[in-house]
Design a protein around this motif. Structure first.
Motif, PDB file in Angstrom:
ATOM      1  N   PHE A  13      33.405  -7.783 -21.441  1.00  0.00           N
ATOM      2  CA  PHE A  13      33.549  -8.152 -22.855  1.00  0.00           C
ATOM      3  C   PHE A  13      35.001  -8.015 -23.292  1.00  0.00           C
ATOM      4  CE2 PHE A  13      33.806  -6.998 -27.309  1.00  0.00           C
ATOM      5  CZ  PHE A  13      33.005  -7.942 -27.928  1.00  0.00           C
ATOM      6  N   ALA A  14      35.658  -6.903 -22.916  1.00  0.00           N
ATOM      7  CA  ALA A  14      37.038  -6.674 -23.316  1.00  0.00           C
ATOM      8  C   ALA A  14      37.963  -7.758 -22.783  1.00  0.00           C
ATOM      9  CB  ALA A  14      37.494  -5.296 -22.830  1.00  0.00           C
ATOM     10  N   VAL A  15      37.774  -8.127 -21.529  1.00  0.00           N
ATOM     11  CA  VAL A  15      38.632  -9.146 -20.920  1.00  0.00           C
ATOM     12  C   VAL A  15      38.423 -10.497 -21.587  1.00  0.00           C
ATOM     13  CG1 VAL A  15      39.087 -10.439 -18.800  1.00  0.00           C
ATOM     14  CG2 VAL A  15      38.808  -7.947 -18.706  1.00  0.00           C
ATOM     15  N   VAL A  16      37.176 -10.874 -21.825  1.00  0.00           N
ATOM     16  CA  VAL A  16      36.880 -12.183 -22.426  1.00  0.00           C
ATOM     17  C   VAL A  16      37.483 -12.280 -23.828  1.00  0.00           C
ATOM     18  CG1 VAL A  16      35.032 -13.642 -23.331  1.00  0.00           C
ATOM     19  CG2 VAL A  16      34.817 -12.620 -21.059  1.00  0.00           C
ATOM     20  N   VAL A  17      37.316 -11.238 -24.627  1.00  0.00           N
ATOM     21  CA  VAL A  17      37.844 -11.275 -25.995  1.00  0.00           C
ATOM     22  C   VAL A  17      39.362 -11.276 -25.979  1.00  0.00           C
ATOM     23  CG1 VAL A  17      37.949 -10.033 -28.193  1.00  0.00           C
ATOM     24  CG2 VAL A  17      35.790 -10.197 -26.957  1.00  0.00           C
ATOM     25  N   TRP A  18      39.973 -10.490 -25.078  1.00  0.00           N
ATOM     26  CA  TRP A  18      41.440 -10.490 -25.006  1.00  0.00           C
ATOM     27  C   TRP A  18      41.963 -11.869 -24.604  1.00  0.00           C
ATOM     28  CZ3 TRP A  18      45.442 -11.623 -21.827  1.00  0.00           C
ATOM     29  CH2 TRP A  18      46.692 -11.137 -22.193  1.00  0.00           C
ATOM     30  N   LEU A  19      41.318 -12.496 -23.624  1.00  0.00           N
ATOM     31  CA  LEU A  19      41.741 -13.843 -23.211  1.00  0.00           C
ATOM     32  C   LEU A  19      41.575 -14.848 -24.349  1.00  0.00           C
ATOM     33  CD1 LEU A  19      40.300 -13.987 -19.577  1.00  0.00           C
ATOM     34  CD2 LEU A  19      42.712 -13.820 -20.260  1.00  0.00           C
ATOM     35  N   PHE A  20      40.502 -14.698 -25.110  1.00  0.00           N
ATOM     36  CA  PHE A  20      40.309 -15.562 -26.277  1.00  0.00           C
ATOM     37  C   PHE A  20      41.473 -15.431 -27.250  1.00  0.00           C
ATOM     38  CE2 PHE A  20      38.868 -15.542 -30.728  1.00  0.00           C
ATOM     39  CZ  PHE A  20      38.539 -16.888 -30.878  1.00  0.00           C
ATOM     40  N   ALA A  21      41.891 -14.185 -27.515  1.00  0.00           N
ATOM     41  CA  ALA A  21      43.010 -13.960 -28.429  1.00  0.00           C
ATOM     42  C   ALA A  21      44.310 -14.496 -27.859  1.00  0.00           C
ATOM     43  CB  ALA A  21      43.143 -12.469 -28.736  1.00  0.00           C
TER      44      ALA A  21
END
Length: 424
Positions: free
Chosen positions: A191-199
């Protein structure tokens, strides 16, 4: 900090073990978490004090990360331990707790009013608006009705307290994730990686009043630092992680990364001694607002070295200095807010007394001493309250022994027997 033992608790929710295939664990309290968090609060205070020479005794100028990563990472680590100990058997209770905790953070968020009051009082007393100018408080006095509303809705980031809105959102986020992800660290990491990549690819962030300003800590990016600490706590007993942390090659790599970070930071150039920055490209891409992975890798390297140097069985925690930092770390939220008030006051103090090095050192050490004193007082009060609550009710006084008829020696052995009738 994987060398500390933990107590295991099996989730009684019908699943037995989580999807990761490991039994969920509730780690025992590690004093080093509070120690480093307390030290981070002192470092943040010194770094936020205007042009304070004591900031050179922090990590601010010597690498690609600073006390912000330390504080956020450890907050995630500590919150994981608390969630595991309280909500493994009742995971859906994590959500209401998160709301309660977020409300506590929200109350501390409004402590900005204290800083604004100090700035106003200093302008009235000293005839100087230096605090209003340096701390970006002037908009609050010019458009109070607008800024108050923005402050209440987290759309205005109060000076020096701009990390609290981030904590509010992260706490609420964790209340939503924990009932779903439980003890599976892989889900949190994904979850952390996906949201960071989104940002990173969309530039998503939040704006602050006025609208041209952005959040100091982009919550879409900094959630990765917070959840990294959460995952580190969850996976601390994983055999593969213990092997990685204990490997000499890992330590060698961490030392190399720290050295590279030191060269990139080039403290000699900041001091004006030599304008030589061979690795300046690293500092250019190590974006703090958006939690650059470079900063996180540098911080994790520092954390690994700290774990090697300060073991859980170390005697540092028993020293006066160690005890002081531990007590500050245990009451990190109120003492962090108080430290930001001290940092805000430094603008007025240095304006009034001058910015000589002795003034800076005396103020920095003096206010740090006040933080230590407050931590010890809070600890003493907490112990007194706990002792009073846990003390058993006083036992009823024993009934007086019945008076017995006197024994007359001259009556002989027969009369030496105790009388059975008690006197009234």
């Amino acid at each position: 900090m994987t060398d500390a033992p933990s107590s295991k608790t099996r989730a009684d929710d019908g699943e037995g073990e989580y999807a990761s295939g490991v039994t969920a664990t509730a780690p025992s309290r590690d004093w080093r978490i509070d120690f480093w968090r307390g030290l981070a609060i002192v470092f943040i205070f010194w770094n936020h004090s205007v042009d304070n020479v004591m900031s050179w005794f922090t990590t601010k100028y010597y690498g690609l990360s600073d006390s912000a990563e330390l504080f956020v990472f450890l907050s995630g680590f500590a919150m994981c331990g608390m969630f595991l100990s309280k909500f493994l058997r009742r995971p859906f209770m994590a959500a209401p707790y998160a709301v309660t905790r977020a409300f506590t953070l929200y109350i501390h968020h409004t402590a900005f009013v204290v800083i604004a009051t100090l700035a106003s009082a200093y302008r009235t007393y000293a005839g100087s608006s230096v605090m209003e100018r340096d701390l970006f408080i002037r908009p609050f006095f010019i458009a109070t009705e607008t800024v108050i509303t923005k402050l209440a809705t987290l759309a205005y980031l109060p000076p020096l307290l701009d990390i609290l809105p981030l904590y509010i959102l992260l706490t609420l986020l964790l209340g939503l994730l924990f009932p779903v992800f439980r003890g599976n660290w892989k889900l949190y990491a994904g979850f952390a990686v996906v949201v960071w990549l989104f940002a990173f690819f969309t530039g998503a962030t939040l704006s602050s009043y006025p609208d041209t300003r952005l959040w100091t800590f982009n919550p879409f990016a900094w959630q990765a630092v917070f959840l990294a600490g959460f995952c580190a706590c969850l996976a601390r007993d994983e055999p593969w992680l213990k092997r990685v942390v204990a490997a000499p090659a890992t330590l060698a790599l961490a030392v190399t990364i720290v050295i590279v970070g030191f060269i990139a930071a080039a403290p000699w150039a900041t001091l004006g001694l030599l304008d030589w920055r061979p690795l300046r490209i690293l500092t250019d891409v190590a974006d703090k607002a958006n939690a650059s992975p470079i900063r996180l890798v540098h911080f994790l390297s520092l954390a690994l070295i700290a774990c090697w140097l300060v073991r859980r069985e170390s005697g540092l925690g028993a020293t006066r200095f160690g005890r002081a930092m531990i007590l500050i770390g245990r009451r990190s939220l109120p003492l962090f807010v108080i430290s930001t008030v001290f940092a805000a006051m430094s603008h007025g103090v240095f304006d009034w007394f001058g910015r000589s090095i002795p003034v800076q050192i005396v103020y920095a050490l003096g206010m740090a001493g006040v933080l230590v004193g407050l931590a010890f007082v809070a600890d003493a009060l907490g112990k007194a309250t706990k002792t009073k609550k846990s003390a058993p009710p006083s036992a009823p006084s024993a009934a007086p022994e019945p008076k017995r008829a006197p024994v007359r020696i001259e009556d002989g052995p027969e009369s030496a027997k105790p009388a059975t009738a008690a006197a009234p």
